[in-house]
Design an enzyme around this catalytic site. Structure first.
Site, PDB file in Angstrom:
ATOM      1  N   SER A 124       0.832  -1.199   0.000  1.00  0.00           N
ATOM      2  CA  SER A 124       0.000   0.000   0.000  1.00  0.00           C
ATOM      3  C   SER A 124       0.874   1.260   0.000  1.00  0.00           C
ATOM      4  O   SER A 124       1.693   1.428  -0.899  1.00  0.00           O
ATOM      5  CB  SER A 124      -0.944  -0.068   1.210  1.00  0.00           C
ATOM      6  OG  SER A 124      -1.956   0.876   1.100  1.00  0.00           O
TER       7      SER A 124
ATOM      8  N   HIS B  97      -8.210  -4.733  -0.719  1.00  0.00           N
ATOM      9  CA  HIS B  97      -7.046  -3.940  -0.344  1.00  0.00           C
ATOM     10  C   HIS B  97      -6.637  -4.197   1.104  1.00  0.00           C
ATOM     11  O   HIS B  97      -7.470  -4.191   1.999  1.00  0.00           O
ATOM     12  CB  HIS B  97      -7.301  -2.439  -0.525  1.00  0.00           C
ATOM     13  CG  HIS B  97      -6.069  -1.636  -0.273  1.00  0.00           C
ATOM     14  ND1 HIS B  97      -5.083  -1.516  -1.217  1.00  0.00           N
ATOM     15  CD2 HIS B  97      -5.624  -0.975   0.812  1.00  0.00           C
ATOM     16  CE1 HIS B  97      -4.090  -0.799  -0.716  1.00  0.00           C
ATOM     17  NE2 HIS B  97      -4.393  -0.466   0.517  1.00  0.00           N
TER      18      HIS B  97
ATOM     19  N   ASP C  18     -10.256  -3.465  -5.117  1.00  0.00           N
ATOM     20  CA  ASP C  18      -9.338  -2.483  -4.544  1.00  0.00           C
ATOM     21  C   ASP C  18      -9.285  -1.275  -5.483  1.00  0.00           C
ATOM     22  O   ASP C  18      -9.046  -1.443  -6.680  1.00  0.00           O
ATOM     23  CB  ASP C  18      -7.942  -3.131  -4.434  1.00  0.00           C
ATOM     24  CG  ASP C  18      -6.885  -2.197  -3.865  1.00  0.00           C
ATOM     25  OD1 ASP C  18      -7.205  -1.035  -3.533  1.00  0.00           O
ATOM     26  OD2 ASP C  18      -5.722  -2.629  -3.762  1.00  0.00           O
TER      27      ASP C  18
END
Ligand SMILES: *[C@@H]1O[C@H](CO)[C@@H](O)[C@H](O)[C@H]1NC(C)=O
Ligand SMILES: *[C@@H]1O[C@H](CO)[C@@H](O)[C@H](O)[C@H]1NC(C)=O
Ligand SMILES: *[C@@H]1O[C@H](CO)[C@@H](O)[C@H](O)[C@H]1NC(C)=O
Length: 410
Positions: free
Chosen positions: A193, A380, A350
């Site tokens: 991320s 995600h 996501d």
């Protein structure tokens, strides 16, 4: 007593309403994901309330809750297999995970790991990340350096980037690698991320520095966030309400990272900042043209959102929106050509799916050896959720695929 009979079902209905979210059929463990999301939303709302009452910044509250309700508190548990130490690399705190020496094989692999959390949340000391780093150290026989970079609101761009770069460059020095018995030709840079964002940006910078003697062999990016140019890629449109990272939450993290005004959130959401009349944005447009970079299975029937007239002041106020140290997807072809062998993991559910997929495609076009590992049923942030009660099959699926790739390529 009577009142309870009325109140209980009402409460149950209210909780169900709070928790229930329509999710695509292909998401694994949908009920668990709804509960995780509801818990996260409740924590966020508590943070906002405390922020509103001016006691503390809501992200500090959220981070406090994350560390306080960290059930495992692995920080204080020492393991027989992996030695865990804290160190300072050129002024930046790091946590180092070292596997024991194994027989005559003296040099180990090395992994620099940068944790996620919107440049604002979590830590190298969060159990979920400690667990991941330990498992990587153990299964790859690698020294894993987990970077404790500074977070929002204490720091914003480019501080996080500089922390990650400084700690990585310190580790890449031959004498430091020797101290940890790491093979200089077998080092990976990785992160998930926002950590994937920092990993990609650090890799780009290292590739441009001519006096380095040791360079990473690989980069491995887990659902990375790579651009703030287009908040209407097919994955942003498709997953705009998807837990645990709806589109408006991602936009808010960007605004915090750039120390920007949150009144601009809606203008960003409709791509006003990169409208056709915004001169500075024009030359970057071709670099993330998703109509040519994404496969049809990702594009589906989504249409590009391109405004003809927008708000040029947004980029003047936040030039970082086009700064490759913040948005590595906008790098030029010359920089991309210099990148090491790359692994990109993406999840269908996501908003950031297309950030990763477009980066993979651009790197491939530039001649880099790229593996795009796409998961249809994942969401995600899933990879770190391996500990009860937030243990998801998506986590084990993605983590083993990621570690397998590292094992085969590092
Ligand atoms: C994006 O790609 C499409 C398809 O290749 C092309 O028709 C279009 O002109 C491109 N747009 C830009 C701005 O480069
Ligand atoms: C987007 O830009 C246009 C043109 O400047 C402006 O009229 C509109 O209000 C902007 N929208 C937002 C949400 O800022
Ligand atoms: C960069 O690479 C892409 C894909 O190979 C190519 O279409 C584009 O023209 C290149 N851009 C420049 C400025 O060379």
């Amino acid at each position: 007593m009577r009142a309870a009979w009325v109140l209980l079902p009402a409460l149950a209905a209210l909780s169900a309403y709070y928790v229930y979210l329509p999710l695509p059929g292909a998401v694994s463990d949908p009920w668990k994901l709804m509960l995780l999301d509801a818990t996260f939303r409740a924590a966020q709302q508590m943070g906002h309330l405390i922020h509103y009452l001016r006691f503390s910044h809501h992200l500090i509250v959220l981070n406090y809750l994350i560390s306080t309700f960290d059930l495992y508190q692995l920080e204080s548990v020492s393991s027989e297999d992996i030695k865990v130490t804290d160190a300072v690399f050129d002024g930046v705190e790091v946590r180092v995970f070292e596997p024991p020496a194994r027989g005559d094989e003296s040099l180990k692999r090395g992994v620099v790991y940068i944790h996620g959390g919107g440049w604002a949340l979590a830590s190298a000391r969060t159990s979920l990340y400690i667990n991941l780093c330990r498992i990587m150290a153990d299964s790859l026989n690698a020294v894993v350096v987990s970077i404790e970079y500074r977070l929002i609101p204490k720091a914003c761009f480019p501080e996080q980037y500089h922390d990650a770069l400084r700690a990585t460059k310190h580790f890449l020095q031959p004498d430091v690698l020797a101290e940890y018995s790491v093979d200089p030709s077998r080092i990976a840079i990785s992160g998930d991320s926002a950590g994937g964002n920092l990993a990609a940006a650090v890799c780009q910078q290292l590739s441009k520095e001519e006096d380095l003697t040791v360079r990473p062999k690989l980069q491995a990016l887990i659902y990375p966030v790579l651009q703030a140019f287009d908040f209407n890629t097919p994955s942003y449109q498709q997953n705009r309400n998807m837990p645990v990272l709806p589109r408006h939450v991602m936009i808010n993290y960007w605004l915090y990272y750039f120390n920007g005004n949150h009144d601009l959130a809606h203008a960003l959401l409709i791509n006003n900042h990169t409208a056709l009349d915004v001169g500075q944005a024009l030359s970057f447009r071709g670099r993330l043209n998703w109509t040519s970079l994404l496969p049809p299975s990702f594009k589906k029937d989504y249409k590009p959102v391109v405004q003809t007239t927008g708000t040029a002041e947004i980029i003047q106020k936040m030039p970082a929106l086009l700064d490759v140290r913040a948005v590595p997807l906008l790098a030029d072809n010359e920089t991309l050509q210099l990148q090491p062998k790359t692994y990109v993991l993406t999840c269908e559910n996501d908003v950031l799916r297309d950030d990763g997929a477009m980066y993979a495609k651009r790197l491939e076009n530039a001649g880099v050896d790229v593996t795009l590992d796409h998961f249809h049923n994942c969401f995600h942030g899933c990879m770190i959720f391996t500990l009860w009660p937030t243990d998801f099959s998506a986590a084990f699926q993605t983590r083993s695929s990621y570690i397998k790739w590292l094992d085969e390529n590092l």
